[in-house]
Design a protein around this motif. Structure first.
Motif, PDB file in Angstrom:
ATOM      1  N   VAL A  72     -10.913  -2.691   4.552  1.00 11.65           N
ATOM      2  CA  VAL A  72     -11.296  -3.968   4.659  1.00 11.65           C
ATOM      3  C   VAL A  72     -10.225  -5.080   4.136  1.00 11.65           C
ATOM      4  CG1 VAL A  72     -12.717  -5.960   3.260  1.00 11.65           C
ATOM      5  CG2 VAL A  72     -13.755  -3.594   3.891  1.00 11.65           C
ATOM      6  N   LEU A  73      -9.336  -4.672   3.280  1.00  6.69           N
ATOM      7  CA  LEU A  73      -8.165  -5.715   3.141  1.00  6.69           C
ATOM      8  C   LEU A  73      -7.093  -5.542   4.381  1.00  6.69           C
ATOM      9  CD1 LEU A  73      -7.762  -5.170  -0.751  1.00  6.69           C
ATOM     10  CD2 LEU A  73      -8.501  -7.208   0.511  1.00  6.69           C
ATOM     11  N   GLN A  74      -7.062  -4.277   4.809  1.00  5.84           N
ATOM     12  CA  GLN A  74      -6.021  -4.014   5.836  1.00  5.84           C
ATOM     13  C   GLN A  74      -6.406  -4.923   6.986  1.00  5.84           C
ATOM     14  OE1 GLN A  74      -3.310  -2.312   6.224  1.00  5.84           O
ATOM     15  NE2 GLN A  74      -3.107  -2.077   8.339  1.00  5.84           N
ATOM     16  N   CYS A  98       0.789  -1.158   0.167  1.00  4.58           N
ATOM     17  CA  CYS A  98       0.013  -0.084   0.064  1.00  4.58           C
ATOM     18  C   CYS A  98       0.567   1.245   0.104  1.00  4.58           C
ATOM     19  CB  CYS A  98      -0.699   0.083   1.173  1.00  4.58           C
ATOM     20  SG  CYS A  98      -2.280  -1.257   0.989  1.00  4.58           S
ATOM     21  N   GLU A  99       1.967   1.141   0.594  1.00  8.52           N
ATOM     22  CA  GLU A  99       2.851   2.261   0.762  1.00  8.52           C
ATOM     23  C   GLU A  99       3.412   2.548  -0.612  1.00  8.52           C
ATOM     24  OE1 GLU A  99       5.815   1.478   3.377  1.00  8.52           O
ATOM     25  OE2 GLU A  99       4.650   1.528   5.062  1.00  8.52           O
ATOM     26  N   THR A 148     -10.685  12.726  -7.704  1.00  5.80           N
ATOM     27  CA  THR A 148     -10.241  11.448  -8.213  1.00  5.80           C
ATOM     28  C   THR A 148     -10.440  10.319  -7.624  1.00  5.80           C
ATOM     29  OG1 THR A 148      -7.999  11.970  -7.409  1.00  5.80           O
ATOM     30  CG2 THR A 148      -8.329  12.722  -9.441  1.00  5.80           C
ATOM     31  N   GLU A 149     -11.441  10.263  -6.826  1.00  6.35           N
ATOM     32  CA  GLU A 149     -11.718   8.979  -5.654  1.00  6.35           C
ATOM     33  C   GLU A 149     -12.247   8.180  -6.643  1.00  6.35           C
ATOM     34  OE1 GLU A 149     -12.414   6.410  -2.996  1.00  6.35           O
ATOM     35  OE2 GLU A 149     -11.593   8.309  -2.619  1.00  6.35           O
ATOM     36  N   LYS A 150     -12.987   8.176  -7.664  1.00  7.44           N
ATOM     37  CA  LYS A 150     -13.330   7.087  -8.489  1.00  7.44           C
ATOM     38  C   LYS A 150     -12.337   6.338  -9.167  1.00  7.44           C
ATOM     39  CE  LYS A 150     -18.336   8.158  -9.292  1.00  7.44           C
ATOM     40  NZ  LYS A 150     -19.167   8.698 -10.303  1.00  7.44           N
ATOM     41  N   ARG A 151     -11.333   7.442  -9.638  1.00  5.76           N
ATOM     42  CA  ARG A 151     -10.225   6.722 -10.235  1.00  5.76           C
ATOM     43  C   ARG A 151      -9.069   6.070  -9.402  1.00  5.76           C
ATOM     44  NH1 ARG A 151      -5.478  10.470 -13.293  1.00  5.76           N
ATOM     45  NH2 ARG A 151      -4.594   8.779 -14.286  1.00  5.76           N
ATOM     46  N   ARG A 152      -9.060   6.495  -8.266  1.00  2.91           N
ATOM     47  CA  ARG A 152      -8.315   5.732  -7.392  1.00  2.91           C
ATOM     48  C   ARG A 152      -8.858   4.584  -7.132  1.00  2.91           C
ATOM     49  NH1 ARG A 152      -5.282   8.662  -3.307  1.00  2.91           N
ATOM     50  NH2 ARG A 152      -6.074   7.511  -1.753  1.00  2.91           N
ATOM     51  N   ARG A 153     -10.090   4.317  -6.753  1.00  2.00           N
ATOM     52  CA  ARG A 153     -10.851   2.842  -6.714  1.00  2.00           C
ATOM     53  C   ARG A 153     -10.600   2.029  -7.719  1.00  2.00           C
ATOM     54  NH1 ARG A 153     -17.062   3.241  -6.155  1.00  2.00           N
ATOM     55  NH2 ARG A 153     -16.836   3.603  -8.483  1.00  2.00           N
ATOM     56  N   ALA A 154     -10.693   2.695  -9.053  1.00  5.61           N
ATOM     57  CA  ALA A 154     -10.653   1.908 -10.233  1.00  5.61           C
ATOM     58  C   ALA A 154      -9.111   1.392 -10.479  1.00  5.61           C
ATOM     59  CB  ALA A 154     -10.845   2.612 -11.591  1.00  5.61           C
ATOM     60  N   VAL A 155      -8.129   2.238 -10.206  1.00  5.41           N
ATOM     61  CA  VAL A 155      -6.805   1.767 -10.318  1.00  5.41           C
ATOM     62  C   VAL A 155      -6.421   0.681  -9.341  1.00  5.41           C
ATOM     63  CG1 VAL A 155      -4.370   2.678  -9.848  1.00  5.41           C
ATOM     64  CG2 VAL A 155      -5.944   4.326 -11.135  1.00  5.41           C
ATOM     65  N   LYS A 191     -20.551  -5.232  -3.644  1.00  4.02           N
ATOM     66  CA  LYS A 191     -19.676  -5.387  -5.007  1.00  4.02           C
ATOM     67  C   LYS A 191     -18.748  -4.401  -4.583  1.00  4.02           C
ATOM     68  CE  LYS A 191     -22.879  -6.469  -8.764  1.00  4.02           C
ATOM     69  NZ  LYS A 191     -23.184  -6.155 -10.242  1.00  4.02           N
ATOM     70  N   PRO A 192     -17.353  -4.703  -4.996  1.00  2.00           N
ATOM     71  CA  PRO A 192     -16.369  -3.811  -4.835  1.00  2.00           C
ATOM     72  C   PRO A 192     -16.547  -2.400  -4.949  1.00  2.00           C
ATOM     73  CG  PRO A 192     -15.760  -5.963  -5.066  1.00  2.00           C
ATOM     74  CD  PRO A 192     -16.665  -5.819  -5.384  1.00  2.00           C
ATOM     75  N   THR A 193     -17.128  -2.143  -6.100  1.00  4.18           N
ATOM     76  CA  THR A 193     -17.500  -1.072  -6.873  1.00  4.18           C
ATOM     77  C   THR A 193     -18.361  -0.051  -6.218  1.00  4.18           C
ATOM     78  OG1 THR A 193     -18.859  -2.070  -8.532  1.00  4.18           O
ATOM     79  CG2 THR A 193     -16.748  -1.794  -9.181  1.00  4.18           C
ATOM     80  N   GLU A 194     -19.075  -0.805  -5.035  1.00  2.00           N
ATOM     81  CA  GLU A 194     -19.968   0.020  -4.402  1.00  2.00           C
ATOM     82  C   GLU A 194     -19.552   0.667  -3.109  1.00  2.00           C
ATOM     83  OE1 GLU A 194     -23.865  -3.005  -5.488  1.00  2.00           O
ATOM     84  OE2 GLU A 194     -23.134  -2.630  -3.589  1.00  2.00           O
ATOM     85  N   ASN A 195     -18.139   0.544  -2.976  1.00  2.00           N
ATOM     86  CA  ASN A 195     -17.349   1.011  -2.016  1.00  2.00           C
ATOM     87  C   ASN A 195     -16.363   2.087  -2.268  1.00  2.00           C
ATOM     88  OD1 ASN A 195     -17.860  -0.839   0.852  1.00  2.00           O
ATOM     89  ND2 ASN A 195     -18.244  -2.019  -1.110  1.00  2.00           N
ATOM     90  N   THR A 196     -15.763   3.021  -1.441  1.00  2.00           N
ATOM     91  CA  THR A 196     -14.958   3.964  -1.707  1.00  2.00           C
ATOM     92  C   THR A 196     -13.610   3.183  -1.727  1.00  2.00           C
ATOM     93  OG1 THR A 196     -14.521   4.530   0.621  1.00  2.00           O
ATOM     94  CG2 THR A 196     -16.288   5.721  -0.661  1.00  2.00           C
ATOM     95  N   TYR A 197     -12.486   3.847  -2.200  1.00  2.00           N
ATOM     96  CA  TYR A 197     -11.205   3.366  -1.800  1.00  2.00           C
ATOM     97  C   TYR A 197     -10.763   3.321  -0.626  1.00  2.00           C
ATOM     98  CZ  TYR A 197      -6.118   3.585  -1.432  1.00  2.00           C
ATOM     99  OH  TYR A 197      -4.825   3.512  -1.108  1.00  2.00           O
ATOM    100  N   GLU A 198     -10.815   4.161   0.259  1.00  2.00           N
ATOM    101  CA  GLU A 198     -10.834   4.123   1.844  1.00  2.00           C
ATOM    102  C   GLU A 198     -11.408   2.760   2.475  1.00  2.00           C
ATOM    103  OE1 GLU A 198      -8.423   5.671   3.280  1.00  2.00           O
ATOM    104  OE2 GLU A 198      -8.019   7.077   1.717  1.00  2.00           O
ATOM    105  N   GLU A 199     -12.630   2.458   1.951  1.00  2.00           N
ATOM    106  CA  GLU A 199     -13.309   1.472   2.507  1.00  2.00           C
ATOM    107  C   GLU A 199     -12.833  -0.071   2.074  1.00  2.00           C
ATOM    108  OE1 GLU A 199     -17.701   3.535   3.038  1.00  2.00           O
ATOM    109  OE2 GLU A 199     -17.113   2.354   1.073  1.00  2.00           O
TER     110      GLU A 199
END
Length: 226
Positions: free
Chosen positions: A77-79, A20-21, A37-44, A65-73
């Motif tokens: 979850v993975l953290q 993640c770093e 760019t939140e949506k782009r961050r999630r997509a990347v 679905k993963p796409t229903e959550n923000t990048y931070e969320e």
């Protein structure tokens, strides 16, 4: 705008926090860092972390679905799943019981202590804890005694004293090894017809010079280290 750098897929063998770093640096380098760019961050994020990570997210988030959550969320979850907060007591146990291993250099030993200390939450006590365990766990009792006699010992000083001693020991071993090779050469090249029953290899003038030189060098190296 050209893409700067790349991030490989995440694998189970990697450390999630370190991955993640690197990913955050990738976002920064490519200007993917704010709320616009939140949506782009999630997509990347969902793209570069790979198929197995995406599958894991789907399992952890179901029925969402993963796409229903923000990048931070998604990251949180993975953290929580891949890198849960360590049990501090267990971390302290492994830190305070580690000892320098045979064949492990001073620098490698300190690096291992730093790695174990990451799980201990020492805070401002970190350097004192590293210093204490560094001295306690040293294999070489001679340098350990020297460090224990210091009244104002810091981690940096303990490390440099131990490194100097380690270097001196290595130099002594190299000198002794070289002198033994020279003595063996004297034995191989002596004239058996002239020296038979008269003089041994150890009594050869060249051999005596080598031994004298060895003692002088060893004395200087050890004195300089201490």
């Amino acid at each position: 705008m050209a893409v700067i750098g790349s991030v490989a897929e995440f694998t189970a063998e990697e450390d999630w926090e370190e991955y993640c770093e690197r990913l955050e640096q990738y976002f920064l380098a490519n200007n993917i860092k704010d709320t616009e760019t939140e949506k782009r961050r999630r997509a990347v994020f969902l793209s570069v972390t790979g198929g197995k990570t995406y599958e894991l997210l789907k399992t952890l988030l179901a029925p969402q679905k993963p796409t229903e959550n923000t990048y931070e969320e998604l990251w949180q979850v993975l953290q929580n799943h891949l890198s849960p907060k360590p049990v501090v007591i267990a971390g302290w146990y492994w830190f305070w019981t580690v000892r320098q291993k045979a064949g492990q250099s001073v620098s490698q030993y300190l690096a291992e202590l730093r790695r174990l200390a990451e799980k201990c939450q020492f805070g401002n006590f970190l350097n004192d804890a590293l210093r204490d365990m560094f001295v306690i766990g040293l294999l070489d009792t001679a340098v350990q005694k020297k460090l224990l006699s210091e009244t104002q010992l810091t981690l940096d000083k303990a490390y440099h004293v131990a490194m100097s001693h380690e270097s001196a020991v290595q130099q002594v071993e190299e000198i002794q090894g070289a002198s033994k090779q020279q003595v063996n050469k004297v034995k191989e090249h002596r004239d058996p017809q002239k020296e038979k029953g008269v003089i041994s290899a150890e009594g050869h003038p060249m051999s005596q010079m080598i031994v004298s030189f060895e003692k002088s060098c060893v004395s200087r190296v050890v004195t300089r280290a201490m």
